[in-house]
Design a protein around this motif. Structure first.
Motif, PDB file in Angstrom:
ATOM      1  N   ASN A 169     -17.017  69.018 -11.142  1.00  0.00           N
ATOM      2  CA  ASN A 169     -16.015  69.466 -12.093  1.00  0.00           C
ATOM      3  C   ASN A 169     -15.693  68.357 -13.077  1.00  0.00           C
ATOM      4  O   ASN A 169     -15.703  67.176 -12.724  1.00  0.00           O
ATOM      5  CB  ASN A 169     -14.727  69.877 -11.376  1.00  0.00           C
ATOM      6  N   ALA A 170     -15.422  68.736 -14.282  1.00  0.00           N
ATOM      7  CA  ALA A 170     -14.962  67.765 -15.261  1.00  0.00           C
ATOM      8  C   ALA A 170     -13.664  67.145 -14.764  1.00  0.00           C
ATOM      9  O   ALA A 170     -12.804  67.827 -14.209  1.00  0.00           O
ATOM     10  CB  ALA A 170     -14.753  68.423 -16.607  1.00  0.00           C
ATOM     11  N   GLY A 171     -13.574  65.806 -14.926  1.00  0.00           N
ATOM     12  CA  GLY A 171     -12.388  65.090 -14.472  1.00  0.00           C
ATOM     13  C   GLY A 171     -12.546  64.474 -13.106  1.00  0.00           C
ATOM     14  O   GLY A 171     -11.769  63.592 -12.732  1.00  0.00           O
ATOM     15  N   GLU A 172     -13.545  64.908 -12.338  1.00  0.00           N
ATOM     16  CA  GLU A 172     -13.767  64.329 -11.018  1.00  0.00           C
ATOM     17  C   GLU A 172     -14.504  63.000 -11.126  1.00  0.00           C
ATOM     18  O   GLU A 172     -15.074  62.663 -12.157  1.00  0.00           O
ATOM     19  CB  GLU A 172     -14.576  65.295 -10.142  1.00  0.00           C
ATOM     20  N   ALA A 173     -14.513  62.252 -10.028  1.00  0.00           N
ATOM     21  CA  ALA A 173     -15.235  60.982  -9.968  1.00  0.00           C
ATOM     22  C   ALA A 173     -16.621  61.201  -9.374  1.00  0.00           C
ATOM     23  O   ALA A 173     -16.826  62.126  -8.586  1.00  0.00           O
ATOM     24  CB  ALA A 173     -14.456  59.970  -9.137  1.00  0.00           C
ATOM     25  N   LEU A 174     -17.592  60.370  -9.772  1.00  0.00           N
ATOM     26  CA  LEU A 174     -18.946  60.436  -9.229  1.00  0.00           C
ATOM     27  C   LEU A 174     -19.450  59.013  -9.030  1.00  0.00           C
ATOM     28  O   LEU A 174     -19.664  58.271  -9.997  1.00  0.00           O
ATOM     29  CB  LEU A 174     -19.884  61.188 -10.173  1.00  0.00           C
ATOM     30  N   ALA A 175     -19.612  58.623  -7.773  1.00  0.00           N
ATOM     31  CA  ALA A 175     -20.113  57.291  -7.438  1.00  0.00           C
ATOM     32  C   ALA A 175     -21.620  57.364  -7.221  1.00  0.00           C
ATOM     33  O   ALA A 175     -22.105  58.152  -6.419  1.00  0.00           O
ATOM     34  CB  ALA A 175     -19.424  56.762  -6.187  1.00  0.00           C
ATOM     35  N   VAL A 176     -22.370  56.545  -7.949  1.00  0.00           N
ATOM     36  CA  VAL A 176     -23.831  56.506  -7.842  1.00  0.00           C
ATOM     37  C   VAL A 176     -24.224  55.302  -6.997  1.00  0.00           C
ATOM     38  O   VAL A 176     -23.834  54.173  -7.299  1.00  0.00           O
ATOM     39  CB  VAL A 176     -24.488  56.415  -9.231  1.00  0.00           C
ATOM     40  N   ASN A 177     -24.995  55.544  -5.941  1.00  0.00           N
ATOM     41  CA  ASN A 177     -25.385  54.472  -5.021  1.00  0.00           C
ATOM     42  C   ASN A 177     -26.901  54.432  -4.905  1.00  0.00           C
ATOM     43  O   ASN A 177     -27.515  55.345  -4.354  1.00  0.00           O
ATOM     44  CB  ASN A 177     -24.746  54.699  -3.648  1.00  0.00           C
ATOM     45  N   LEU A 178     -27.527  53.390  -5.452  1.00  0.00           N
ATOM     46  CA  LEU A 178     -28.981  53.209  -5.391  1.00  0.00           C
ATOM     47  C   LEU A 178     -29.282  52.031  -4.474  1.00  0.00           C
ATOM     48  O   LEU A 178     -28.943  50.889  -4.774  1.00  0.00           O
ATOM     49  CB  LEU A 178     -29.555  52.951  -6.785  1.00  0.00           C
ATOM     50  N   LYS A 179     -29.903  52.314  -3.335  1.00  0.00           N
ATOM     51  CA  LYS A 179     -30.273  51.270  -2.378  1.00  0.00           C
ATOM     52  C   LYS A 179     -31.770  51.019  -2.443  1.00  0.00           C
ATOM     53  O   LYS A 179     -32.565  51.956  -2.389  1.00  0.00           O
ATOM     54  CB  LYS A 179     -29.869  51.678  -0.959  1.00  0.00           C
ATOM     55  N   VAL A 180     -32.154  49.736  -2.553  1.00  0.00           N
ATOM     56  CA  VAL A 180     -33.558  49.356  -2.651  1.00  0.00           C
ATOM     57  C   VAL A 180     -33.874  48.352  -1.548  1.00  0.00           C
ATOM     58  O   VAL A 180     -33.191  47.333  -1.399  1.00  0.00           O
ATOM     59  CB  VAL A 180     -33.887  48.728  -4.024  1.00  0.00           C
ATOM     60  N   ASP A 181     -34.899  48.641  -0.756  1.00  0.00           N
ATOM     61  CA  ASP A 181     -35.402  47.719   0.275  1.00  0.00           C
ATOM     62  C   ASP A 181     -36.841  47.373  -0.099  1.00  0.00           C
ATOM     63  O   ASP A 181     -37.724  48.234  -0.059  1.00  0.00           O
ATOM     64  CB  ASP A 181     -35.336  48.376   1.655  1.00  0.00           C
ATOM     65  N   ALA A 182     -37.080  46.127  -0.496  1.00  0.00           N
ATOM     66  CA  ALA A 182     -38.388  45.736  -1.022  1.00  0.00           C
ATOM     67  C   ALA A 182     -38.847  44.428  -0.388  1.00  0.00           C
ATOM     68  O   ALA A 182     -38.042  43.646   0.134  1.00  0.00           O
ATOM     69  CB  ALA A 182     -38.325  45.585  -2.543  1.00  0.00           C
ATOM     70  N   SER A 183     -40.160  44.193  -0.447  1.00  0.00           N
ATOM     71  CA  SER A 183     -40.745  42.981   0.113  1.00  0.00           C
ATOM     72  C   SER A 183     -40.683  41.801  -0.839  1.00  0.00           C
ATOM     73  O   SER A 183     -41.041  40.684  -0.470  1.00  0.00           O
ATOM     74  CB  SER A 183     -42.209  43.241   0.497  1.00  0.00           C
ATOM     75  N   GLY A 184     -40.244  42.032  -2.093  1.00  0.00           N
ATOM     76  CA  GLY A 184     -40.177  40.957  -3.067  1.00  0.00           C
ATOM     77  C   GLY A 184     -39.131  41.229  -4.122  1.00  0.00           C
ATOM     78  O   GLY A 184     -38.332  42.172  -4.015  1.00  0.00           O
ATOM     79  N   GLU A 185     -39.120  40.410  -5.158  1.00  0.00           N
ATOM     80  CA  GLU A 185     -38.181  40.585  -6.245  1.00  0.00           C
ATOM     81  C   GLU A 185     -38.496  41.871  -7.029  1.00  0.00           C
ATOM     82  O   GLU A 185     -39.665  42.209  -7.225  1.00  0.00           O
ATOM     83  CB  GLU A 185     -38.240  39.389  -7.194  1.00  0.00           C
ATOM     84  N   TYR A 186     -37.460  42.551  -7.475  1.00  0.00           N
ATOM     85  CA  TYR A 186     -37.647  43.806  -8.198  1.00  0.00           C
ATOM     86  C   TYR A 186     -36.617  43.915  -9.313  1.00  0.00           C
ATOM     87  O   TYR A 186     -35.602  43.205  -9.329  1.00  0.00           O
ATOM     88  CB  TYR A 186     -37.532  45.005  -7.250  1.00  0.00           C
ATOM     89  N   THR A 187     -36.881  44.825 -10.255  1.00  0.00           N
ATOM     90  CA  THR A 187     -35.952  45.109 -11.341  1.00  0.00           C
ATOM     91  C   THR A 187     -35.698  46.607 -11.391  1.00  0.00           C
ATOM     92  O   THR A 187     -36.565  47.407 -11.019  1.00  0.00           O
ATOM     93  CB  THR A 187     -36.501  44.633 -12.696  1.00  0.00           C
ATOM     94  N   VAL A 188     -34.477  46.984 -11.870  1.00  0.00           N
ATOM     95  CA  VAL A 188     -34.097  48.392 -11.964  1.00  0.00           C
ATOM     96  C   VAL A 188     -33.655  48.681 -13.392  1.00  0.00           C
ATOM     97  O   VAL A 188     -32.902  47.899 -13.988  1.00  0.00           O
ATOM     98  CB  VAL A 188     -32.947  48.726 -10.990  1.00  0.00           C
ATOM     99  N   SER A 189     -34.114  49.791 -13.947  1.00  0.00           N
ATOM    100  CA  SER A 189     -33.677  50.238 -15.264  1.00  0.00           C
ATOM    101  C   SER A 189     -33.319  51.718 -15.197  1.00  0.00           C
ATOM    102  O   SER A 189     -33.892  52.463 -14.402  1.00  0.00           O
ATOM    103  CB  SER A 189     -34.757  49.990 -16.321  1.00  0.00           C
ATOM    104  N   TRP A 190     -32.364  52.140 -16.063  1.00  0.00           N
ATOM    105  CA  TRP A 190     -31.870  53.517 -16.080  1.00  0.00           C
ATOM    106  C   TRP A 190     -31.995  54.095 -17.473  1.00  0.00           C
ATOM    107  O   TRP A 190     -31.874  53.391 -18.481  1.00  0.00           O
ATOM    108  CB  TRP A 190     -30.402  53.558 -15.667  1.00  0.00           C
ATOM    109  N   THR A 191     -32.222  55.412 -17.523  1.00  0.00           N
ATOM    110  CA  THR A 191     -32.194  56.145 -18.789  1.00  0.00           C
ATOM    111  C   THR A 191     -31.427  57.443 -18.591  1.00  0.00           C
ATOM    112  O   THR A 191     -31.377  58.001 -17.486  1.00  0.00           O
ATOM    113  CB  THR A 191     -33.601  56.475 -19.307  1.00  0.00           C
ATOM    114  N   LYS A 192     -30.810  57.903 -19.688  1.00  0.00           N
ATOM    115  CA  LYS A 192     -30.165  59.217 -19.704  1.00  0.00           C
ATOM    116  C   LYS A 192     -30.785  60.011 -20.843  1.00  0.00           C
ATOM    117  O   LYS A 192     -30.707  59.591 -22.008  1.00  0.00           O
ATOM    118  CB  LYS A 192     -28.664  59.098 -19.923  1.00  0.00           C
ATOM    119  N   ASP A 193     -31.408  61.123 -20.486  1.00  0.00           N
ATOM    120  CA  ASP A 193     -32.098  61.950 -21.479  1.00  0.00           C
ATOM    121  C   ASP A 193     -33.048  61.097 -22.324  1.00  0.00           C
ATOM    122  O   ASP A 193     -33.066  61.151 -23.554  1.00  0.00           O
ATOM    123  CB  ASP A 193     -31.089  62.668 -22.377  1.00  0.00           C
TER     124      ASP A 193
END
Length: 417
Positions: free
Chosen positions: A229-253
């Protein structure tokens, strides 16, 4: 005294030479040591030897000279690396100092004794008790879980060792004979660690390599299609388990975001297709989530969405507004986005007053009809009673009754309207 022609002498010497060539023998020497290559001349007496000559096979049918001894004098005729490394022993053997792997050749001694010529050839093999050992890891790049990895052990000894110990992370030792490889199949992240190989006859000589099995585990919450619903909260949780260094990028549309999306109060403009990309070396993980914010309840709103039929989807909502409002409908696909604004006006109070007015008018008309009807009934009764009482016929009474009836009928028609 018999004299032989030159042709006959050559034939005799050639025949004698063939009869005096010994079979090819093999001797073994150690790398860096002095090697004695014997000259075996059976049937020749030392006092009868006129000349001794050593040569070696250079390949391609060519030979190289090393030294010559005539009477008691030795002359070194070598013009290459052998010049400083060759000498002649008292038994006519060739002494070769600082033996090298490149000395693995065929050496030949030729001896002239009286009227006979002797030749003896020796094949030389140089052993090299190994100085260097190397462990090679053969695996796809990057090495990921489920793949195979081959360990290959190599040593510079001559002859090269063919049997090895493979030490697996210090937990297990595998012995491989007549081969220098060992393959680990279906590797997992637990395969990561240090691996070694060593010589069977000299375990202290070993080589080691580290093996890393790459993995990239990702968990996104929430995921998939999300309705809020509009007005509600939304928590985004991205968990990454990797064997080395990593990078994360996001896009919307397909538009890059500066940071990971997180919402304390959702608005309609937050709806869209969110995608993330996690990169670790050559490993790339891509995925997306579609977050759709639907208006589920606005003053008793009940949504109704039809199926996708003939390229059309109909979404209906029922709104009972208490004030004027604008409803925005936005649709999008791979070909673009379109938005339509719909203005909804509130006339509830005005409609309520109008209804009351109409009901009042209808009730008023009905009351008027009843009053007129009652008056007519009383009038007629009095008229008849008067007539009955007097027994007289009043002039003009039928005409007045006709007008009164027309009046009642007219009022009745107005009441029905």
């Amino acid at each position: 005294m018999h004299l032989l022609s030159a042709g006959c002498l050559g034939a005799v010497l050639f025949s004698a030479l063939l009869s005096q060539v010994s079979s090819l023998g093999t001797i073994y020497g150690l790398f860096g040591e002095t090697l004695e290559i014997p000259c075996k001349i059976e049937g020749a007496k030392a006092e009868d030897i006129i000349m001794t000559k050593w040569k070696y096979d250079k390949g391609d049918g060519l030979s190289g000279n090393l030294l010559v001894k005539q009477k008691d004098q030795v002359s070194v005729t070598a013009g290459d690396d052998y010049k400083s490394r060759v000498s002649l022993a008292s038994n006519f053997s060739l002494l070769l100092s600082e033996a090298k792997l490149s000395d693995q050749k065929t050496f030949t001694c030729m001896v002239v004794a009286g009227a006979d010529i002797f030749e003896h050839s020796v094949n030389v093999v140089i052993y090299n008790s190994t100085e260097n050992i190397m462990l090679q890891v053969i695996a796809p790049e990057p090495l990921v879980e489920g793949g195979n990895v081959t360990l290959k052990c190599e040593a510079d000894g001559n002859p090269a060792p063919t049997s090895f110990h493979f030490h697996l992370k210090g937990k297990e030792t595998v012995t491989v004979e007549n081969d220098n490889t060992f393959t680990i199949t279906n590797v997992s992240r637990d395969t990561t660690g240090e691996y070694k190989c060593s010589l069977i006859d000299n375990p202290t000589m070993e080589a080691s390599k580290d093996i890393t099995v790459n993995y990239l585990d990702i968990n996104l919450s929430p995921s998939g299609s999300v309705e809020k619903n509009a007005g509600e909260a939304l928590a985004v949780n991205l968990k990454v388990d990797a064997s080395g260094e990593y990078t994360v990028s996001w896009t919307k549309d397909n538009i890059k975001l500066d940071k990971e999306p997180n919402f304390t109060k959702l608005t309609y403009t937050d709806a869209g297709l969110y995608e993330y990309e996690v990169t670790m070396g050559a490993l790339i993980e891509k995925t997306h989530s579609s977050w759709l914010f639907k208006v589920l309840h606005i003053n008793g709103t009940s949504p109704n969405e039809s199926s996708f039929i003939n390229g059309k989807v109909t979404h209906k909502i029922t709104v009972v507004p208490t004030a004027n409002l604008t409803v925005s409908c936005t649709v999008s696909n791979d070909y673009g986005t379109d938005t339509k604004n719909i203005t909804v006006s509130s006339h509830q109070s005005e409609d309520g007053d109008q209804t009351k007015l109409v009901v009042g008018v209808v009730v008023g008309v009905l009351v008027a009809v009843l009053v007129i009807g009652l008056a007519y009934w009383v009038y007629m009764r009095k008229s008849k009673q008067g007539s009955w009482k007097t027994g007289e016929k009043e002039s003009g009474s039928s005409e007045e009754e006709k007008k009164l009836e027309e009046k009642v009928e007219e009022n009745s028609q107005k009441a029905e309207v």
